[in-house]
Write a protein that holds these residues in place. Structure first.
Motif, PDB file in Angstrom:
ATOM      1  N   PHE A 341       0.847  -1.190   0.000  1.00 54.22           N
ATOM      2  CA  PHE A 341       0.000   0.000   0.000  1.00 54.22           C
ATOM      3  C   PHE A 341       0.881   1.237   0.000  1.00 54.22           C
ATOM      4  O   PHE A 341       1.006   1.922   1.013  1.00 54.22           O
ATOM      5  CB  PHE A 341      -0.905  -0.023   1.231  1.00 54.22           C
ATOM      6  CG  PHE A 341      -2.172   0.781   1.071  1.00 54.22           C
ATOM      7  CD1 PHE A 341      -3.010   0.574  -0.015  1.00 54.22           C
ATOM      8  CD2 PHE A 341      -2.524   1.730   2.004  1.00 54.22           C
ATOM      9  CE1 PHE A 341      -4.174   1.308  -0.152  1.00 54.22           C
ATOM     10  CE2 PHE A 341      -3.683   2.464   1.871  1.00 54.22           C
ATOM     11  CZ  PHE A 341      -4.508   2.243   0.792  1.00 54.22           C
ATOM     12  N   PRO A 342       1.528   1.551  -1.111  1.00 59.27           N
ATOM     13  CA  PRO A 342       2.481   2.662  -1.149  1.00 59.27           C
ATOM     14  C   PRO A 342       1.785   4.006  -0.958  1.00 59.27           C
ATOM     15  O   PRO A 342       0.594   4.155  -1.230  1.00 59.27           O
ATOM     16  CB  PRO A 342       3.075   2.554  -2.560  1.00 59.27           C
ATOM     17  CG  PRO A 342       2.041   1.844  -3.363  1.00 59.27           C
ATOM     18  CD  PRO A 342       1.381   0.892  -2.421  1.00 59.27           C
ATOM     19  N   PRO A 343       2.520   5.010  -0.467  1.00 60.54           N
ATOM     20  CA  PRO A 343       1.938   6.337  -0.245  1.00 60.54           C
ATOM     21  C   PRO A 343       1.265   6.925  -1.482  1.00 60.54           C
ATOM     22  O   PRO A 343       0.298   7.677  -1.366  1.00 60.54           O
ATOM     23  CB  PRO A 343       3.151   7.180   0.180  1.00 60.54           C
ATOM     24  CG  PRO A 343       4.093   6.197   0.781  1.00 60.54           C
ATOM     25  CD  PRO A 343       3.923   4.939  -0.010  1.00 60.54           C
ATOM     26  N   ILE A 371      -2.853  14.600   5.485  1.00 63.36           N
ATOM     27  CA  ILE A 371      -2.985  13.246   6.034  1.00 63.36           C
ATOM     28  C   ILE A 371      -1.849  12.350   5.553  1.00 63.36           C
ATOM     29  O   ILE A 371      -1.383  11.463   6.272  1.00 63.36           O
ATOM     30  CB  ILE A 371      -4.354  12.654   5.633  1.00 63.36           C
ATOM     31  CG1 ILE A 371      -5.488  13.459   6.294  1.00 63.36           C
ATOM     32  CG2 ILE A 371      -4.454  11.180   6.029  1.00 63.36           C
ATOM     33  CD1 ILE A 371      -6.873  13.049   5.854  1.00 63.36           C
ATOM     34  N   THR A 372      -1.380  12.578   4.333  1.00 60.06           N
ATOM     35  CA  THR A 372      -0.343  11.723   3.740  1.00 60.06           C
ATOM     36  C   THR A 372       1.057  12.076   4.235  1.00 60.06           C
ATOM     37  O   THR A 372       1.931  11.207   4.317  1.00 60.06           O
ATOM     38  CB  THR A 372      -0.378  11.842   2.205  1.00 60.06           C
ATOM     39  OG1 THR A 372      -1.698  11.547   1.736  1.00 60.06           O
ATOM     40  CG2 THR A 372       0.587  10.856   1.550  1.00 60.06           C
ATOM     41  N   ALA A 373       1.294  13.338   4.562  1.00 61.29           N
ATOM     42  CA  ALA A 373       2.641  13.793   4.929  1.00 61.29           C
ATOM     43  C   ALA A 373       3.319  12.948   6.001  1.00 61.29           C
ATOM     44  O   ALA A 373       4.512  12.633   5.878  1.00 61.29           O
ATOM     45  CB  ALA A 373       2.590  15.263   5.348  1.00 61.29           C
ATOM     46  N   PRO A 374       2.598  12.534   7.088  1.00 59.71           N
ATOM     47  CA  PRO A 374       3.282  11.743   8.117  1.00 59.71           C
ATOM     48  C   PRO A 374       3.801  10.392   7.623  1.00 59.71           C
ATOM     49  O   PRO A 374       4.714   9.828   8.246  1.00 59.71           O
ATOM     50  CB  PRO A 374       2.190  11.547   9.182  1.00 59.71           C
ATOM     51  CG  PRO A 374       1.260  12.699   8.987  1.00 59.71           C
ATOM     52  CD  PRO A 374       1.240  12.916   7.508  1.00 59.71           C
ATOM     53  N   LEU A 375       3.247   9.846   6.565  1.00 63.92           N
ATOM     54  CA  LEU A 375       3.736   8.577   6.032  1.00 63.92           C
ATOM     55  C   LEU A 375       5.182   8.678   5.584  1.00 63.92           C
ATOM     56  O   LEU A 375       5.924   7.693   5.595  1.00 63.92           O
ATOM     57  CB  LEU A 375       2.889   8.119   4.834  1.00 63.92           C
ATOM     58  CG  LEU A 375       1.626   7.293   5.112  1.00 63.92           C
ATOM     59  CD1 LEU A 375       0.546   8.165   5.742  1.00 63.92           C
ATOM     60  CD2 LEU A 375       1.101   6.671   3.827  1.00 63.92           C
ATOM     61  N   LEU A 376       5.583   9.869   5.181  1.00 58.89           N
ATOM     62  CA  LEU A 376       6.911  10.044   4.597  1.00 58.89           C
ATOM     63  C   LEU A 376       8.018   9.915   5.634  1.00 58.89           C
ATOM     64  O   LEU A 376       9.164   9.669   5.293  1.00 58.89           O
ATOM     65  CB  LEU A 376       6.991  11.408   3.915  1.00 58.89           C
ATOM     66  CG  LEU A 376       5.883  11.680   2.888  1.00 58.89           C
ATOM     67  CD1 LEU A 376       6.006  13.088   2.326  1.00 58.89           C
ATOM     68  CD2 LEU A 376       5.917  10.650   1.774  1.00 58.89           C
ATOM     69  N   GLY A 377       7.662  10.076   6.913  1.00 58.15           N
ATOM     70  CA  GLY A 377       8.682   9.963   7.952  1.00 58.15           C
ATOM     71  C   GLY A 377       9.097   8.536   8.244  1.00 58.15           C
ATOM     72  O   GLY A 377      10.121   8.306   8.889  1.00 58.15           O
ATOM     73  N   LEU A 378       8.312   7.555   7.809  1.00 56.14           N
ATOM     74  CA  LEU A 378       8.611   6.158   8.111  1.00 56.14           C
ATOM     75  C   LEU A 378       9.230   5.409   6.945  1.00 56.14           C
ATOM     76  O   LEU A 378       9.630   4.259   7.085  1.00 56.14           O
ATOM     77  CB  LEU A 378       7.318   5.432   8.537  1.00 56.14           C
ATOM     78  CG  LEU A 378       6.658   5.932   9.824  1.00 56.14           C
ATOM     79  CD1 LEU A 378       5.452   5.081  10.149  1.00 56.14           C
ATOM     80  CD2 LEU A 378       7.641   5.931  10.991  1.00 56.14           C
ATOM     81  N   THR A 442       1.909   5.925 -10.419  1.00 60.72           N
ATOM     82  CA  THR A 442       2.311   4.632  -9.838  1.00 60.72           C
ATOM     83  C   THR A 442       3.529   4.059 -10.551  1.00 60.72           C
ATOM     84  O   THR A 442       4.464   3.546  -9.919  1.00 60.72           O
ATOM     85  CB  THR A 442       1.133   3.640  -9.905  1.00 60.72           C
ATOM     86  OG1 THR A 442      -0.013   4.201  -9.258  1.00 60.72           O
ATOM     87  CG2 THR A 442       1.498   2.321  -9.224  1.00 60.72           C
ATOM     88  N   ILE A 443       3.530   4.172 -11.866  1.00 58.54           N
ATOM     89  CA  ILE A 443       4.689   3.691 -12.652  1.00 58.54           C
ATOM     90  C   ILE A 443       5.932   4.491 -12.286  1.00 58.54           C
ATOM     91  O   ILE A 443       7.014   3.928 -12.019  1.00 58.54           O
ATOM     92  CB  ILE A 443       4.399   3.793 -14.165  1.00 58.54           C
ATOM     93  CG1 ILE A 443       3.287   2.816 -14.561  1.00 58.54           C
ATOM     94  CG2 ILE A 443       5.666   3.501 -14.968  1.00 58.54           C
ATOM     95  CD1 ILE A 443       2.784   3.000 -15.978  1.00 58.54           C
ATOM     96  N   LEU A 444       5.797   5.805 -12.246  1.00 54.23           N
ATOM     97  CA  LEU A 444       6.941   6.663 -11.915  1.00 54.23           C
ATOM     98  C   LEU A 444       7.441   6.421 -10.495  1.00 54.23           C
ATOM     99  O   LEU A 444       8.650   6.488 -10.233  1.00 54.23           O
ATOM    100  CB  LEU A 444       6.547   8.136 -12.083  1.00 54.23           C
ATOM    101  CG  LEU A 444       6.339   8.634 -13.506  1.00 54.23           C
ATOM    102  CD1 LEU A 444       5.756  10.048 -13.501  1.00 54.23           C
ATOM    103  CD2 LEU A 444       7.653   8.614 -14.281  1.00 54.23           C
ATOM    104  N   TRP A 445       6.537   6.154  -9.559  1.00 56.60           N
ATOM    105  CA  TRP A 445       6.912   5.924  -8.161  1.00 56.60           C
ATOM    106  C   TRP A 445       7.943   4.802  -8.032  1.00 56.60           C
ATOM    107  O   TRP A 445       8.890   4.890  -7.268  1.00 56.60           O
ATOM    108  CB  TRP A 445       5.666   5.610  -7.342  1.00 56.60           C
ATOM    109  CG  TRP A 445       5.937   5.290  -5.900  1.00 56.60           C
ATOM    110  CD1 TRP A 445       6.120   4.055  -5.335  1.00 56.60           C
ATOM    111  CD2 TRP A 445       6.064   6.227  -4.834  1.00 56.60           C
ATOM    112  NE1 TRP A 445       6.337   4.161  -3.993  1.00 56.60           N
ATOM    113  CE2 TRP A 445       6.309   5.502  -3.657  1.00 56.60           C
ATOM    114  CE3 TRP A 445       5.985   7.630  -4.746  1.00 56.60           C
ATOM    115  CZ2 TRP A 445       6.467   6.089  -2.407  1.00 56.60           C
ATOM    116  CZ3 TRP A 445       6.156   8.220  -3.530  1.00 56.60           C
ATOM    117  CH2 TRP A 445       6.399   7.464  -2.364  1.00 56.60           C
TER     118      TRP A 445
END
Length: 448
Positions: A341-343, A371-378, A442-445
């Motif tokens: 479940f990627p960001p 809401i999404t920003a905190p995901l980036l810290g992990l 999604t492809i670029l990610w």
């Protein structure tokens, strides 16, 4: 899992949606109220709650207010100079009547970079009316490409406010956002523009509404299409050059220090937009005979709509900060972490849900970014991936425009459609843009 934090998130989002949907409270005020509610339910001290709101607002607006304000000034002189109409006229001559949907799409794509969506649409819609009258074909053959070009640029490519706000909340580099915005926007424009228009025009024959038809007036001294494109390209070129020169493509120390200094200075969005404004106001304003009073009036009025976007973005920054300071953001991130479940997918889904529920694409982007920003810290997220995440959130915020979106009624009115016809054309178009944007993101990610 801390169930108090979970309760704070659930209550906060419920309050936000209740205030916007049922009580019709402006999103800026609704977001601030939600910040306080989340802080209280999560057990924060009153002073800590208000400090989080202040720090979130201030940290976000220091960048966004300047860029959005400069962008609004830039777009205002382009609009008043007649440059948008001249660009459309020039592209139509080059493409010809048979390929005019592509010319209209490109016009919308470029004009919406500096000009707000609704303003650009109203300026350019007379061209669509004229083409329909001349060819006798369905109005949708020309209107859908115009709308696709406008919507995609307005959603994906800075200095439009939406992607700028999301980029600042997530800490993404604007140069990468511009690059990936073009990569996602061009296929979306083709699919949701001329290709969809050809399909719809064979099934829905719409004529220009008689009470709305007006002639497109191109001022005699309007600037050339080349001048307009060159001026629009100035800030984009400078920002992208700065990103490229500071990217891993060049090892540290391989480029002259003066070049890096120049790129950091001239390629910063502040300076790039100031340069673009100076050039635009001289060549499109002073050189075209505008008086000082006229230029002052244009610049003053251009900042009115920017004020709403700036405050809304600041409230979004406060919402993000509350989620981080309460620990609720970390809890969400930990529960959703994992390769399955990627960001990029999470951000899209949150933006899409908020968009469908309350209508505003800008509110959906800002809420989803917070809401999404905190995901980036992990997780380890590269600078290009942050930019891809901006595009994914913007894509989700574009999906399924319907009756709670002002754009839905703007399109219905100016194209003379019924509600059902607007759903079958405009709503389908916005959903296609969102889906293509998600696929490309999604492809670029996983590539970058």
């Amino acid at each position: 899992m801390d169930y108090q934090l979970l309760l704070a998130v659930i209550v906060g989002i419920s309050v936000l949606l209740f205030l916007i949907l049922r009580l019709k409270i402006q999103a800026f005020l609704a977001l601030l109220i939600t910040c306080i509610v989340v802080g209280v339910v999560a057990g924060m001290e009153p002073k800590s709650i208000l400090d989080s709101v202040k720090n979130g607002m201030g940290g976000t607006l220091g960048f966004v207010a300047t860029v959005v304000g400069l962008g609004a000034l830039f777009g205002a002189i382009l609009e008043r100079s007649g440059g948008a109409q001249r660009l459309a006229e020039s592209l139509l001559k080059k493409f010809g009547i048979d390929k005019s949907p592509w010319a209209i799409m490109l016009t919308g794509f470029f004009v919406a970079i500096p000009v707000f969506f609704d303003v650009a649409f109203i300026i350019l819609i007379p061209i669509v009316y004229a083409l329909q009258k001349k060819t006798g074909k369905s109005l949708l053959l020309y209107a859908i490409p115009l709308l696709a070009g406008l919507a995609i640029t307005h959603t994906f490519i800075p200095p439009t406010p939406g992607p700028i706000a999301v980029a600042e909340i997530l800490g993404a580099d604007l140069g990468y956002v511009i690059i990936f915005g073009f990569l996602a926007g061009l296929p979306a424009a083709v699919i949701a523009g001329p290709l969809l228009a050809r399909y719809l025009s064979k099934r829905m024959h719409i004529t220009s509404p008689e009470d709305m038809v007006t002639e497109m007036e191109v001022p005699a001294n309007a600037p050339s299409a080349g001048t307009i494109l060159l001026i629009i390209a100035i800030p984009i070129f400078l920002i992208v050059c700065n990103t490229v020169l500071n990217s891993p493509l060049f090892e540290e120390g391989t480029l002259p220090s003066w070049l890096i200094f120049g790129a950091d200075l001239l390629g910063h969005p502040f300076v790039a937009l100031i340069i673009a404004n100076v050039v635009a106001w001289y060549f499109l304003g002073i050189k075209k005979g505008f008086t000082k009073d006229e230029l002052l009036d244009i610049s003053t009025k251009s900042l009115y709509p920017a004020g709403v976007i700036i405050l809304l973005t600041g409230a979004g920054g406060a919402f993000k900060q509350i989620l981080i300071d309460t620990g609720a953001g970390t809890m969400i991130a930990e529960s959703l972490s994992g390769d399955f479940f990627p960001p990029v997918v999470f951000g899209f889904l949150v933006a899409a849900i908020v968009r469908v529920l309350q209508g505003s694409a800008t509110v959906a982007m800002i809420t989803a970014a917070g809401i999404t920003a905190p995901l980036l810290g992990l997780t380890e997220t590269s600078a290009p991936q942050l930019a891809v995440l901006v595009i994914a959130i913007a894509s989700g915020a574009s999906i399924f425009s319907h009756v709670n979106d002002s754009g839905f009624w703007l399109v219905k009115q100016y194209l003379g459609l019924t509600e059902k016809e607007t759903f079958k054309s405009w709503t389908v178009m916005t959903s296609l843009i969102a889906i293509v944007g998600l696929v490309v993101s999604t492809i670029l990610w996983f590539i970058v």
